[in-house]
Motif scaffolding. Structure first.
Motif, PDB file in Angstrom:
ATOM      1  N   PRO A 269       7.257   0.516   9.443  1.00  0.00           N
ATOM      2  CA  PRO A 269       5.768   0.470   9.449  1.00  0.00           C
ATOM      3  C   PRO A 269       4.862   0.742   7.825  1.00  0.00           C
ATOM      4  N   VAL A 270       6.842   1.680   7.348  1.00  0.00           N
ATOM      5  CA  VAL A 270       6.614   2.240   5.721  1.00  0.00           C
ATOM      6  C   VAL A 270       6.075   1.027   4.948  1.00  0.00           C
ATOM      7  N   LEU A 271       7.325  -0.158   5.766  1.00  0.00           N
ATOM      8  CA  LEU A 271       6.875  -1.155   4.603  1.00  0.00           C
ATOM      9  C   LEU A 271       5.485  -1.975   5.119  1.00  0.00           C
ATOM     10  N   ALA A 272       4.788  -1.881   5.931  1.00  0.00           N
ATOM     11  CA  ALA A 272       3.824  -2.941   6.248  1.00  0.00           C
ATOM     12  C   ALA A 272       2.495  -2.149   5.429  1.00  0.00           C
ATOM     13  N   ALA A 273       2.812  -0.529   5.232  1.00  0.00           N
ATOM     14  CA  ALA A 273       1.837  -0.195   4.426  1.00  0.00           C
ATOM     15  C   ALA A 273       1.628  -0.478   2.680  1.00  0.00           C
ATOM     16  N   VAL A 274       2.808  -0.324   2.582  1.00  0.00           N
ATOM     17  CA  VAL A 274       2.958  -0.733   0.925  1.00  0.00           C
ATOM     18  C   VAL A 274       2.406  -2.488   0.779  1.00  0.00           C
TER      19      VAL A 274
END
Length: 258
Positions: free
Chosen positions: A31-36
């Motif tokens: 989910p952090v990668l998706a935010a990036v």
């Protein structure tokens, strides 16, 4: 199913470094990668990564972000959970512990089903954790507080992760019959390649391993609308068939002479 068998498998599962690594990757990093990607798509659209991230967006705000989380879940979930499935069933043979299973007071088929129970429960909890982290990450990048209208997007992302986890279960057939986790991982890689080929030929909606990703928008908004509930439901019998075949094979498993 014996609760003792589930407890026995859960103990081995909790102590495994591979499970902890995959948990961190799927539960937090994804989910952090998706935010990036979301930030890159909305603030740096002229860069190469920004253009590619923008191409993945199917909407704006929470709707677009949760759809991106669902896309990554449909792919990363299959890879991550698939790797754990291969390890969980193949390790008994690579570590030469399969002979010990014959001395346990629980049938080998029940042990196989106990493994599946632990894996599916872990995957479900991981999907919930990933969604919780996604809400936190989305708020941190300025999407605000999600409203009731964003509930459907959250449910879709959760469903994509759960379906990906279920689709990973049939890999246990390969890991068991080939007596090792590496053949299972090889089958996982081959499965990903086949999924890409089937999707390229336009039949992805009817191929269970491609349907969740298409539903989340990996093929564009138009392709997502063509995926119907029946095509998504096919993931369930595929998973059930893999679980059943694995259970039957473990019931008749013989001690390897090697």
């Amino acid at each position: 199913m014996s609760g003792q068998a589930i407890e026995f498998e859960a103990l081995k599962f909790r102590r495994a470094p591979v499970v902890r690594t995959v948990s961190a990757l799927l539960g937090v990093a994804l989910p952090v990668l998706a935010a990036v990607f979301m930030v890159a798509a909305t603030t740096d659209g002229s860069s190469q990564i920004g253009l590619k991230a923008a191409a993945m967006l199917t909407g704006t705000g929470w709707n677009g972000y949760l759809a991106m989380v669902g896309m990554l879940e449909s792919v990363g979930g299959l890879l991550g959970v698939g790797f754990v499935v291969c390890w969980c069933f193949g390790r008994e043979f690579t570590e030469k512990t399969q002979a010990c299973l014959f001395a346990l007071p629980v049938s080998r088929r029940r042990l196989a089903y106990a493994k599946f129970s632990v894996i599916v429960l872990w995957a479900l909890l991981l999907c919930l954790v990933s969604l919780a982290v996604a809400f936190l990450a989305g708020a941190l990048i300025g999407l605000g507080i999600p409203g009731p209208e964003d509930l459907w997007g959250a449910c879709k992302a959760l469903a994509a992760g759960v379906l990906a986890a279920l689709l990973a279960c049939p890999l246990a057939v390969v890991a068991s019959m080939a007596r090792g986790y590496l053949p299972g991982v090889g089958a996982l890689v081959l499965l990903v390649v086949i999924t890409q080929v089937v999707t390229a030929f336009g039949a992805g909606a009817w191929f269970p391993y491609a349907a969740p990703g298409l539903w989340m928008g990996m093929g564009g908004a138009a392709a997502a609308e063509t995926v119907n509930p029946l095509q998504l439901f096919l993931c369930v019998p595929v998973s059930a068939l893999g679980i059943t075949i694995t259970g039957q094979w473990w019931k008749g498993m013989q001690i390897s002479s090697g």
